[in-house]
Write an enzyme that holds these catalytic residues in place. Structure first.
Site, PDB file in Angstrom:
ATOM      1  N   GLU A   1       0.854  -1.196   0.000  1.00 33.21           N
ATOM      2  CA  GLU A   1       0.000   0.000   0.000  1.00 33.21           C
ATOM      3  C   GLU A   1       0.887   1.242   0.000  1.00 33.21           C
ATOM      4  O   GLU A   1       1.942   1.260   0.644  1.00 33.21           O
ATOM      5  CB  GLU A   1      -0.866  -0.006   1.271  1.00 33.21           C
TER       6      GLU A   1
ATOM      7  N   LYS B   1     -10.417   0.675  -0.968  1.00 33.85           N
ATOM      8  CA  LYS B   1     -10.277   0.424   0.473  1.00 33.85           C
ATOM      9  C   LYS B   1     -11.476   0.978   1.244  1.00 33.85           C
ATOM     10  O   LYS B   1     -11.866   2.130   1.053  1.00 33.85           O
ATOM     11  CB  LYS B   1      -8.984   1.064   0.979  1.00 33.85           C
TER      12      LYS B   1
ATOM     13  N   CYS C   1      -4.569  -3.165   4.316  1.00 31.90           N
ATOM     14  CA  CYS C   1      -4.126  -2.647   5.612  1.00 31.90           C
ATOM     15  C   CYS C   1      -5.179  -2.718   6.728  1.00 31.90           C
ATOM     16  O   CYS C   1      -5.501  -3.800   7.191  1.00 31.90           O
ATOM     17  CB  CYS C   1      -3.610  -1.212   5.425  1.00 31.90           C
TER      18      CYS C   1
END
Ligand SMILES: *[C@@H]1O[C@H](CO)[C@@H](O)[C@H](O)[C@H]1NC(C)=O
Ligand SMILES: *[C@@H]1O[C@H](CO)[C@@H](O)[C@H](O)[C@H]1NC(C)=O
Ligand SMILES: *[C@@H]1O[C@H](CO)[C@@H](O)[C@H](O)[C@H]1NC(C)=O
Ligand SMILES: *[C@@H]1O[C@H](CO)[C@@H](O)[C@H](O)[C@H]1NC(C)=O
Ligand SMILES: *[C@@H]1O[C@H](CO)[C@@H](O)[C@H](O)[C@H]1NC(C)=O
Length: 501
Positions: A80, A179, A213
């Site tokens: 990321e 995300k 993440c």
């Protein structure tokens, strides 16, 4: 018995298919990348400067991709923020973004770069995948224009998303994921998609899912990908800031793979001053390979083999009832000497392990944690506790936890228990940790001195006990059952008395 024969044949055929599938393996790679950051700027960069910076990072990623392909990898994950870094305003990140179409459009940017608006980053990533015949997962930024016909449209007329893309070995865009669980200040440059997206794609080496993440701490889309969509392997670009004792990257990510029963390919960014390091290739029965380096600023490539369909592998762990053992036994010890201490802002109940071997219990709310252990020898300057936490964590994100932990304290003073510790000297002959969990989502963590994992040295029994399989070969920093109770994330809590300082 005419009817039986085709049935028998079908059974044999099915078994053969199953066997073939079970023996299928593939080679996976992850690259921990020391991202070259843009200069701190008040003004947005020009499109040329933005692309020049991204090309510098892609030069490094390209060498890693070539090397992974040379070592036989079928797929590589890059981190990321790996192409342009972090800490942007909404305006300053805009020149780095490209309009990324839905993979439905069937697009190979490398061979057809003019089909949509110019997207030099997608084009280059696609060519890297195609030229090296390898699947490539990368994290980039997506922009989507909108207008007042959409009541959610931001005032600057566009959505901006933190986005993962995957190109197959011919360079075709096969996945795009926006995300969902943005971390802290990420909500400045990026928007949250209206609905969580559960993105999967099929390959000759299994079904894949992808998320990013902070997503790993939440139900959507992470748990949906595994439990409902039954992916074999999860791709995980991350920019993870390590937090001991439970949330250092290699420790938590390997535990998630084990708790969920999937492969996880985790690629972290590398930046020592931000505590970002720790990448790995994790299987349901333990870490296959991992990297943690707080000493130098280098990137690092990991390559290893994995089962394509881990659920069909003989090593696949059996189903676990996380509370079965713990709720079948009585308290091992009284609570006369319990005390409280903070771990990453959560108030744990602790009891000190006062002997070199024994059986202890500590409880908080509905969670009771039992520990049986034997130390190989005690160190006068090292104190260990058994701890329990059952409650809503509210700092840097809101999520409900149930945690049982065996933990080394920072010093011999009880008030130091829960502070981050990296090293230990005390060796154990055995441990067995269990808890009366209310959730089915429990991630088993074992961390040795020096932030080292313990693959092959521990297991979880079907009754929920986390036990050492052999005498641990290195001193223990923590043994933890990290439970997530997703349904309680948004339940209103009873008011708690403020913790006394
Ligand atoms: C891909 O290969 C072609 C032909 O060998 C070369 O011109 C091009 O620069 C390569 N691109 C990448 C991104 O590797
Ligand atoms: C607003 O956006 C929609 C969808 O993006 C588009 O179809 C429409 O033409 C736009 N309307 C105006 C007035 O720009
Ligand atoms: C690590 O990140 C910090 C904060 O963004 C930055 O100031 C520093 O230059 C980075 N370190 C390296 C080696 O790039
Ligand atoms: C797990 O074990 C406990 C205690 O033996 C039992 O009460 C419970 O029903 C079991 N849960 C499941 C899902 O089987
Ligand atoms: C701990 O419990 C186990 C199993 O009940 C027992 O065999 C052992 O003697 C106990 N150890 C101590 C030090 O009390």
């Amino acid at each position: 018995m005419l009817a039986l024969q085709p049935l028998a044949q079908a059974v044999v055929a099915a078994l053969l298919v199953l066997q073939a599938a079970a023996s299928e393996r593939f080679t996976a790679a992850v690259y921990e990348h020391a991202v070259i950051l843009p200069p701190a700027a008040i003004q947005p960069p020009s499109a040329e400067d933005a692309l020049a910076l991204m090309d510098k990072n892609m030069d490094v990623l390209e060498r890693a991709i070539q090397e992974a392909a040379r070592q036989g990898a079928h797929i590589i994950v890059t981190p990321e923020d790996g192409i342009y870094g972090w800490r942007f305003t909404r305006e300053n990140i805009y020149p780095y973004l490209e309009d990324i179409p839905d993979p439905e459009v069937n697009w190979i940017p490398c061979t057809d770069p003019k089909r949509f608006a110019p997207a030099p980053v997608l084009e280059r990533l696609s060519c890297m995948a195609r030229n090296n015949s390898i699947y490539v997962a990368a994290n980039v930024g997506d922009k989507k224009l909108c207008n007042s016909s959409d009541p959610g449209c931001p005032s600057d007329g566009r959505y901006q998303y933190n986005t993962d893309v995957v190109f197959d070995s011919e360079g075709k865009l096969v996945a795009r994921y926006h995300k969902y669980n943005l971390f802290m200040l990420e909500t400045i440059p990026f928007n949250i998609p209206k609905e969580p997206e559960a993105v999967t794609f099929e390959t000759p080496f299994g079904k894949f899912g992808i998320f990013t993440c902070f997503d790993i701490l939440f139900h959507d889309p992470a748990v949906v990908l595994v439990n409902e969509l039954q992916v074999d392997t999860v791709l995980f670009p991350t920019a993870w800031m390590n937090v001991l004792p439970f949330l250092t990257a290699v420790e938590f990510h390997s535990a998630w793979a084990m708790g969920m029963g999937v492969n996880l390919l985790s690629a972290n960014t590398h930046n020592i001053s931000m505590e970002m390091t720790g990448s790995g290739i994790y299987a349901p029965d333990g870490a296959r390979t991992y990297y943690y380096n707080m000493k130098t600023e280098d990137g690092h490539l990991l390559v290893t083999e994995l089962s394509s369909h881990p659920r069909l592998s003989p090593a696949y762990p059996s189903a676990i009832n996380w509370s079965s053992y713990a709720s079948s036994v009585k308290r091992f010890s009284a609570n006369d000497h319990d005390f409280s201490g903070l771990i990453f802002h959560d108030m744990f109940t602790f009891t000190e392990l006062t002997k070199s071997e024994g059986n202890f219990t500590v409880c908080q709310k509905d969670l009771c944690c039992h520990l049986s252990y034997k130390m190989a020898g005690t160190q006068e300057d090292e104190v260990y506790v058994l701890g329990a936490f059952d409650g809503l964590h509210v700092v840097e994100g809101q999520y409900y936890l149930q945690i049982c932990t065996l933990l080394k304290c920072k010093s011999t003073e009880q008030k130091s228990c829960g502070e981050p510790v990296e090293t230990a000297q005390t060796k154990f002959d055995m441990f067995s940790l269990s808890g009366t969990f209310g959730t089915n989502y429990v991630f088993p963590e074992v961390l040795y001195s020096g932030v080292q994992l313990a693959p092959g040295e521990f297991e979880v029994l079907s009754d929920g006990r986390l036990i050492s399989k052999i005498a641990p070969t290195k001193p223990v920093v923590t043994v933890t059952l990290f439970g997530r109770w997703y349904e309680k994330d948004h339940v209103k809590q009873d008011p708690q008395p403020p913790a006394s300082p």
